[in-house]
Design a protein around this motif. Structure first.
Motif, PDB file in Angstrom:
ATOM      1  N   TYR A   1    -113.491  88.281  23.624  1.00 32.12           N
ATOM      2  CA  TYR A   1    -112.583  88.426  24.770  1.00 32.12           C
ATOM      3  C   TYR A   1    -113.343  88.787  26.047  1.00 32.12           C
ATOM      4  O   TYR A   1    -114.469  89.274  25.994  1.00 32.12           O
ATOM      5  CB  TYR A   1    -111.498  89.465  24.453  1.00 32.12           C
ATOM      6  CG  TYR A   1    -110.526  88.948  23.406  1.00 32.12           C
ATOM      7  CD1 TYR A   1    -109.425  88.179  23.785  1.00 32.12           C
ATOM      8  CD2 TYR A   1    -110.738  89.170  22.050  1.00 32.12           C
ATOM      9  CE1 TYR A   1    -108.543  87.660  22.838  1.00 32.12           C
ATOM     10  CE2 TYR A   1    -109.863  88.657  21.091  1.00 32.12           C
ATOM     11  CZ  TYR A   1    -108.764  87.911  21.492  1.00 32.12           C
ATOM     12  OH  TYR A   1    -107.898  87.392  20.558  1.00 32.12           O
TER      13      TYR A   1
ATOM     14  N   SER B   1     -99.813  91.195  22.759  1.00 30.51           N
ATOM     15  CA  SER B   1     -99.614  92.515  23.365  1.00 30.51           C
ATOM     16  C   SER B   1     -99.258  92.420  24.846  1.00 30.51           C
ATOM     17  O   SER B   1     -99.571  91.421  25.504  1.00 30.51           O
ATOM     18  CB  SER B   1    -100.905  93.331  23.222  1.00 30.51           C
ATOM     19  OG  SER B   1    -101.963  92.647  23.844  1.00 30.51           O
TER      20      SER B   1
ATOM     21  N   THR C   1    -102.432  91.672  26.824  1.00 30.78           N
ATOM     22  CA  THR C   1    -102.880  90.284  26.936  1.00 30.78           C
ATOM     23  C   THR C   1    -102.063  89.556  28.000  1.00 30.78           C
ATOM     24  O   THR C   1    -102.598  88.732  28.732  1.00 30.78           O
ATOM     25  CB  THR C   1    -102.838  89.625  25.539  1.00 30.78           C
ATOM     26  OG1 THR C   1    -103.848  90.265  24.758  1.00 30.78           O
ATOM     27  CG2 THR C   1    -103.098  88.143  25.583  1.00 30.78           C
TER      28      THR C   1
HETATM   29  N1  PCA Z   1    -104.281  89.896  22.211  1.00 34.22           N
HETATM   30  C1  PCA Z   1    -105.130  88.952  21.549  1.00 34.22           C
HETATM   31  C2  PCA Z   1    -105.063  89.315  20.112  1.00 34.22           C
HETATM   32  C3  PCA Z   1    -103.985  90.317  19.973  1.00 34.22           C
HETATM   33  C4  PCA Z   1    -103.618  90.655  21.354  1.00 34.22           C
HETATM   34  O1  PCA Z   1    -102.837  91.525  21.678  1.00 34.22           O
HETATM   35  C5  PCA Z   1    -104.707  87.540  21.749  1.00 34.22           C
HETATM   36  O2  PCA Z   1    -103.557  87.314  22.094  1.00 34.22           O
HETATM   37  O3  PCA Z   1    -105.506  86.641  21.520  1.00 34.22           O
END
Ligand code: PCA
Length: 334
Positions: free
Chosen positions: A42, A215, A218
């Motif tokens: 990420y 989340s 994100t």
């Molecule tokens: N975000 C990441 C993984 C879990 C999250 O909350 C995503 O969406 O890729």
């Protein structure tokens, strides 16, 4: 050597000793500092990457010049689907992965995305404790050593209309990011589409997906208010990223250095879990401030989703056998 002494012959002994000293110093440095590469899936905006960076910085500061970890965020060195294999094959020494995406490797990785089993942070910590030995065992099969985990805030539903019940989602294309979430999308009557986070905005604007469960963080990281209108706080599960090192590489380090890494890992885990709790609230507020329609799930939606959760737990227990049963028993006993 012969060439060197011929070259040096007309010069003074002083010159020879400078060359010798320089050679010695660079050899000493080469031997002393080991450089490790740490690919992260990420980008820099996520708390996961911030936690990983502070983990590496702590090690670099305490390694007394013996080890230097270079962090590569956002899949810049190795793309997410390749990071596990890259650490296993020692192409790199350590790395970070979203646990659930390894679901097809071992049932314990699937457990990390199982909906409606552990939906608040206290429960998620308990589930982590109950499943940690199995997680370590699954990694050890590939000569990998777990260093730390860091959770995301609970997973909520993003859509472009009000969702009062599953009927409102029927036939829509739902983003999935792991085998477990693909199965969930099926059971919700939607079509799963596997999309990495980096492509989410584009996937929404080109109608490749209509909804997703992830989340609030994100959503904030991807400025979801630009292309999605509704956010329903279903709090479906609390998934984690994990950081692991190749065990053979780790064992080659002296004991002091191993301890520096383990201490930094314990600190990173504390930081990650604290941040996950904090951001769950802050980022939901931010989605609201930015104009998204934030709503709690209706009773109907909640009960429909819980029924799916029960089905998925039964399926998971069938797949995970006795080891799985023990994890759930240990979780329920806490
Ligand atoms: N975000 C990441 C993984 C879990 C999250 O909350 C995503 O969406 O890729």
């Amino acid at each position: 050597m012969k060439l060197l002494s011929t070259l040096l012959k007309p010069k003074s002994a002083l010159c020879a000793s400078i060359v010798a000293a320089a050679t010695l110093t660079s050899t000493a440095n080469l031997q002393a500092e080991t450089r490790w590469d740490m690919p992260l899936p990420y980008g820099d905006g996520t708390h996961q990457t911030q936690v990983a960076r502070s983990f590496a910085e702590e090690i670099n500061a305490n390694a007394k010049g013996k080890l230097n970890i270079k962090v590569h965020s956002g899949g810049s060195l190795i793309k997410h689907p390749e990071i596990h294999r890259a650490v296993k094959s020692r192409q790199v020494q350590l790395g970070e992965v979203f646990i659930g995406r390894l679901g097809n490797n071992a049932p314990v990785f699937k457990l990390d995305n199982l909906p409606f089993l552990a939906t608040d942070f206290d429960s998620a910590e308990k589930l982590y404790k109950a499943s940690k030995p199995a997680l370590e065992k699954a990694l050890a099969k590939d000569s990998l050593k777990l260093l730390y985990t860091s959770p995301w805030p609970a997973q909520d539903l993003y859509s472009n209309k009000t969702v009062d019940s599953l009927a409102d989602l029927k036939g829509l294309k739902m983003r999935s990011y792991s085998p477990t979430t693909s199965r969930l999308a099926d059971l919700m009557g939607t079509t799963p589409v596997n999309i990495p986070f980096s492509d989410v905005a584009q996937a929404f604007t080109t109608n490749a997906i209509d909804a997703m469960i992830t989340s609030p963080s994100t959503g904030v990281n991807g400025q979801s208010w630009d292309y999605i209108s509704h956010f329903t706080t279903v709090h479906a599960w609390i998934p984690k990223n994990m950081v692991f090192v190749n065990n053979k590489v780790f064992k080659r380090l002296d004991k002091d250095l191993q301890q520096v890494i383990l201490t930094a890992a314990a600190n990173a885990e504390k930081k990650g879990w604290a941040l996950g709790r904090k951001l769950a609230v802050e980022h939901t507020d931010m989605l609201k401030e930015k104009g998204m329609k934030v709503a709690e799930p209706t009773e109907k939606l909640q009960s429909e989703l819980r029924t799916i959760g029960d089905t998925m737990l039964t399926e998971w227990l069938d797949e995970a056998g006795n080891d799985g049963k023990k994890i759930i028993e240990a979780y329920n006993a806490q």
